[in-house]
Design a protein around this motif. Structure first.
Motif, PDB file in Angstrom:
ATOM      1  N   VAL A 174      18.883  43.441 -18.784  1.00  0.00           N
ATOM      2  CA  VAL A 174      19.859  44.475 -19.121  1.00  0.00           C
ATOM      3  C   VAL A 174      19.209  45.860 -19.085  1.00  0.00           C
ATOM      4  O   VAL A 174      19.845  46.840 -18.682  1.00  0.00           O
ATOM      5  CB  VAL A 174      20.497  44.195 -20.494  1.00  0.00           C
ATOM      6  CG1 VAL A 174      21.494  45.291 -20.858  1.00  0.00           C
ATOM      7  CG2 VAL A 174      21.197  42.839 -20.487  1.00  0.00           C
ATOM      8  N   ARG A 175      17.925  45.927 -19.472  1.00  0.00           N
ATOM      9  CA  ARG A 175      17.217  47.202 -19.371  1.00  0.00           C
ATOM     10  C   ARG A 175      17.203  47.693 -17.922  1.00  0.00           C
ATOM     11  O   ARG A 175      17.336  48.883 -17.642  1.00  0.00           O
ATOM     12  CB  ARG A 175      15.793  47.064 -19.921  1.00  0.00           C
ATOM     13  CG  ARG A 175      15.037  48.392 -20.031  1.00  0.00           C
ATOM     14  CD  ARG A 175      13.728  48.227 -20.761  1.00  0.00           C
ATOM     15  NE  ARG A 175      13.949  47.959 -22.176  1.00  0.00           N
ATOM     16  CZ  ARG A 175      13.737  46.787 -22.761  1.00  0.00           C
ATOM     17  NH1 ARG A 175      13.264  45.774 -22.047  1.00  0.00           N
ATOM     18  NH2 ARG A 175      13.984  46.617 -24.032  1.00  0.00           N
ATOM     19  N   TYR A 176      17.063  46.753 -16.996  1.00  0.00           N
ATOM     20  CA  TYR A 176      17.110  47.100 -15.577  1.00  0.00           C
ATOM     21  C   TYR A 176      18.441  47.766 -15.222  1.00  0.00           C
ATOM     22  O   TYR A 176      18.481  48.731 -14.439  1.00  0.00           O
ATOM     23  CB  TYR A 176      16.911  45.841 -14.725  1.00  0.00           C
ATOM     24  CG  TYR A 176      17.236  46.046 -13.267  1.00  0.00           C
ATOM     25  CD1 TYR A 176      16.257  46.469 -12.365  1.00  0.00           C
ATOM     26  CD2 TYR A 176      18.527  45.833 -12.778  1.00  0.00           C
ATOM     27  CE1 TYR A 176      16.559  46.674 -11.028  1.00  0.00           C
ATOM     28  CE2 TYR A 176      18.839  46.039 -11.451  1.00  0.00           C
ATOM     29  CZ  TYR A 176      17.853  46.454 -10.576  1.00  0.00           C
ATOM     30  OH  TYR A 176      18.170  46.669  -9.260  1.00  0.00           O
ATOM     31  N   PRO A 214      17.616  40.584 -11.750  1.00  0.00           N
ATOM     32  CA  PRO A 214      18.783  40.887 -12.597  1.00  0.00           C
ATOM     33  C   PRO A 214      20.043  40.232 -12.060  1.00  0.00           C
ATOM     34  O   PRO A 214      20.938  40.886 -11.543  1.00  0.00           O
ATOM     35  CB  PRO A 214      18.851  42.417 -12.541  1.00  0.00           C
ATOM     36  CG  PRO A 214      18.303  42.760 -11.190  1.00  0.00           C
ATOM     37  CD  PRO A 214      17.223  41.753 -10.918  1.00  0.00           C
ATOM     38  N   PHE A 215      20.129  38.913 -12.187  1.00  0.00           N
ATOM     39  CA  PHE A 215      21.265  38.172 -11.640  1.00  0.00           C
ATOM     40  C   PHE A 215      22.583  38.595 -12.282  1.00  0.00           C
ATOM     41  O   PHE A 215      23.604  38.692 -11.613  1.00  0.00           O
ATOM     42  CB  PHE A 215      21.050  36.666 -11.835  1.00  0.00           C
ATOM     43  CG  PHE A 215      19.822  36.136 -11.163  1.00  0.00           C
ATOM     44  CD1 PHE A 215      19.736  36.073  -9.792  1.00  0.00           C
ATOM     45  CD2 PHE A 215      18.732  35.703 -11.915  1.00  0.00           C
ATOM     46  CE1 PHE A 215      18.602  35.590  -9.170  1.00  0.00           C
ATOM     47  CE2 PHE A 215      17.592  35.210 -11.306  1.00  0.00           C
ATOM     48  CZ  PHE A 215      17.528  35.151  -9.930  1.00  0.00           C
ATOM     49  N   ASN A 227      18.516  51.332 -13.527  1.00  0.00           N
ATOM     50  CA  ASN A 227      19.058  51.472 -12.182  1.00  0.00           C
ATOM     51  C   ASN A 227      20.248  52.420 -12.172  1.00  0.00           C
ATOM     52  O   ASN A 227      20.404  53.228 -11.250  1.00  0.00           O
ATOM     53  CB  ASN A 227      19.459  50.105 -11.640  1.00  0.00           C
ATOM     54  CG  ASN A 227      19.683  50.109 -10.152  1.00  0.00           C
ATOM     55  OD1 ASN A 227      18.812  50.538  -9.393  1.00  0.00           O
ATOM     56  ND2 ASN A 227      20.835  49.650  -9.713  1.00  0.00           N
ATOM     57  N   THR A 228      21.092  52.333 -13.209  1.00  0.00           N
ATOM     58  CA  THR A 228      22.235  53.240 -13.318  1.00  0.00           C
ATOM     59  C   THR A 228      21.764  54.675 -13.456  1.00  0.00           C
ATOM     60  O   THR A 228      22.323  55.596 -12.843  1.00  0.00           O
ATOM     61  CB  THR A 228      23.108  52.854 -14.527  1.00  0.00           C
ATOM     62  OG1 THR A 228      23.541  51.504 -14.390  1.00  0.00           O
ATOM     63  CG2 THR A 228      24.316  53.761 -14.638  1.00  0.00           C
ATOM     64  N   ASN A 274      29.378  47.152 -14.165  1.00  0.00           N
ATOM     65  CA  ASN A 274      28.508  48.083 -14.895  1.00  0.00           C
ATOM     66  C   ASN A 274      29.146  49.468 -15.016  1.00  0.00           C
ATOM     67  O   ASN A 274      28.451  50.447 -15.313  1.00  0.00           O
ATOM     68  CB  ASN A 274      27.160  48.209 -14.168  1.00  0.00           C
ATOM     69  CG  ASN A 274      26.463  46.864 -14.045  1.00  0.00           C
ATOM     70  OD1 ASN A 274      26.607  46.003 -14.904  1.00  0.00           O
ATOM     71  ND2 ASN A 274      25.718  46.679 -12.975  1.00  0.00           N
ATOM     72  N   SER A 275      30.446  49.544 -14.798  1.00  0.00           N
ATOM     73  CA  SER A 275      31.107  50.852 -14.774  1.00  0.00           C
ATOM     74  C   SER A 275      31.030  51.563 -16.116  1.00  0.00           C
ATOM     75  O   SER A 275      30.958  52.793 -16.158  1.00  0.00           O
ATOM     76  CB  SER A 275      32.564  50.700 -14.342  1.00  0.00           C
ATOM     77  OG  SER A 275      33.246  49.780 -15.166  1.00  0.00           O
TER      78      SER A 275
END
Length: 560
Positions: free
Chosen positions: A402-404, A314-315, A408-409, A322-323
């Motif tokens: 983007v799903r990652y 996920p570069f 992860n969030t 990602n806030s």
């Protein structure tokens, strides 16, 4: 050997071309821009989608530097590129205009004073780039020099872009092109830093004077991530032409098209990786164009060029803020949690779309938050419809990368939530074999979670492990060999004189099957001789639980 390098981190067009880097030709952006003839053009695209490189390309194409040798060098940058095949109508203005080029990327500072200083410094740097005109300015020279030397007062800076365009027009006898990159970075930063009002006033002053009634302006191009409402920043600027991800005309110029990715993979001998790259980095829809994330594609292709076994990563997640995703997850109510689960499962959610929002508006409604995620690249367009005067779009997560970010969030949020939560009631119920209370507590905690495994057993396994890992005096083991199999979870005290707890998990398809699921789990514990193996280790007190799940409902039964 002998292949061109990819320009990772380069956003200066001259450096890319003269450095011999691999360049995906976006020069027909110039043709479309001239065809449309917009006076002030705002392009909003997600971060890392080529906005800065495109603006740099415009500068080198249009700028008359005042030095013919430099102009010739800049014209040579475009040799062999697509724009050169479009004829004199498009080439006549090449190196023909004075250009103001300003980036606001560096205005990401902790308070208004430092952010304003950063913007003023960028303006001063642009004045220095045009220092050679100072001697020809007459009465304007004093103010020009004050701004260039960062000695101007506040009044000198609020219309400094308009003033610079007047100076350039006076010297070159031609109207000026203004390029402003990442105009909304200081606004986003100011919102999270608590000084949005002051920053929006500064940006509004700069823009109004430079773009609204500036007779020295040929045209302007502005880029950013989010379209800010006219009332907030572009007050009275009726001539503003806006191109967002929903618009058709410029869809192919930001990000990589399928054809461009195919050509790149063929050049590097990586055609076999096409499907994997599509799964991870494709999925955006800008206008009518299918678009890949250019930053991530280039990063992964570069990785593969030196390591053919390199795995996708996920570069983009590592470079973008990602806030907002974190805020969505943290503030989500039960309906929004279900919508997030649907998105991660590959489904779409339909929301009304409106582009004129401000950062002040983002958290005022659920719809604004979804809109922000859409325009910043965390969701993509799947379909749209009009109902009365309201536009609705169906949004989906664009790709695996983007799903990652969402997954992860959610993991981070769940871990923090568990650490903050008082789970003593659940822990006591486990030690006291109070299965009714265990069922109730687990079900209550399930209602607050967000599943991203479509309620597969792996989700419940991770959910339970997360809740139980802070249970004092116990070591938790997951899927370890024991007896004739691998129990889902084992909790045991360091001393065999303490207690061991065996947990087996089952997922059922219907709510009435919860009890049968528990019985199957308990039978497995017995059949696989998990208890016997623990007794052989020396444990005398052994508790066994069969736990059955259906969506966000749970039932626990204890074994004898």
């Amino acid at each position: 050997m002998g292949k061109k390098n990819l320009p990772i981190g380069y956003d200066n067009f001259r450096e890319v071309i003269e450095g011999g880097f691999y360049y995906v030709d976006k020069t027909l952006f110039i043709k479309t821009l001239l065809d449309r003839k917009g006076k002030a053009n705002l392009f909003t695209r997600p971060r890392r989608f080529g906005k800065s490189l495109n603006l740099s390309m415009l500068r080198y194409f249009f700028e008359d530097t005042g030095n013919e040798e430099t102009n010739k060098r800049n014209r040579n940058l475009f040799s062999g590129l697509k724009i050169m095949e479009e004829g004199e109508a498009y080439l006549s203005g090449m190196t023909g205009y004075p250009v103001i080029s300003l980036t606001l990327k560096s205005a990401k500072q902790p308070d208004f004073h430092l952010a304003a200083v950063s913007i003023k410094r960028q303006i001063a740097n642009e004045y220095r780039r045009h220092e050679e005109i100072a001697a020809k300015l007459g009465s304007r020279k004093e103010r020009f020099m004050k701004i260039m030397l960062e000695q101007g007062d506040e009044g000198d800076y609020i219309d400094s872009l308009a003033f610079l365009s007047q100076c350039l027009e006076a010297v070159y006898k031609k109207r000026c092109i203004i390029l402003i990159d990442e105009y909304d970075v200081p606004l986003e930063n100011a919102w999270f830093g608590g000084f949005y009002g002051e920053m929006s006033s500064l940006i509004r002053s700069l823009f109004e004077s430079a773009l609204k009634t500036n007779e020295c302006l040929e045209f302007a191009v502005i880029t950013g991530c989010l379209r800010i409402s006219r009332e907030s920043i572009f007050t009275g600027l009726n001539s503003l032409e806006i191109s967002s991800v929903l618009d058709v005309d410029y869809g192919e110029y930001f990000g990589f098209l399928q054809m461009e990715v195919d050509e790149m993979l063929e050049y590097y001998g990586l055609g076999a990786k096409g499907e994997l790259i599509r799964e991870w980095y494709d999925g955006y829809c800008f206008g009518k164009s299918e678009i890949y994330n250019p930053w991530s594609v280039a990063k992964y292709v570069k990785e593969l060029s030196s390591n053919e076994d390199g795995l996708p990563a996920p570069f983009w997640a590592n470079t973008s803020s990602n806030s907002i995703v974190r805020t969505l997850v943290e503030q989500a109510d039960s309906t929004e949690k279900e919508e997030i689960e649907d998105l991660i499962a590959g489904k779409g959610i339909e929301k009304p779309i409106h582009e004129d929002i401000t950062y002040e508006d983002i958290f005022r409604s659920e719809d604004n938050l979804w809109n922000f995620l859409f325009f910043t690249g965390y969701l993509r367009l799947d379909s749209k419809r009009l109902e009365g005067d309201t536009r609705y779009i169906t949004m989906k997560i664009p790709n695996t990368e983007v799903r990652y970010i969402y997954k992860n969030t959610i993991r981070e949020w769940f871990g923090i939530k568990v650490r903050q939560k008082d789970l003593s009631v659940l822990y006591q119920a486990i030690e006291q074999s109070d299965t009714d209370r265990m069922s109730r507590e687990l079900s209550l905690n399930l209602q607050e979670t967000i599943s991203f495994y479509d309620y597969a057993e792996s989700f419940y396994h991770g959910f339970l492990a997360g809740l139980l890992k802070n249970m004092k005096n116990y070591r938790i083991l997951s899927n370890r060999e024991l007896g004739d199999g691998r129990p889902d979870l084992i909790l045991r005290t360091p001393s065999v004189r303490g207690r061991a707890i065996i947990i087996e998990i089952k997922v059922v398809d219907k709510l009435p099957d919860l009890e049968a699921g528990c019985e199957i789990a308990l039978h497995q514990i017995k059949d696989k001789q998990y208890e016997a193996a623990l007794k052989a280790e020396g444990y005398e007190t052994i508790m066994k639980y069969g736990i059955s799940f259906y969506k966000k409902e749970c039932l626990v039964k204890a074994g004898i």
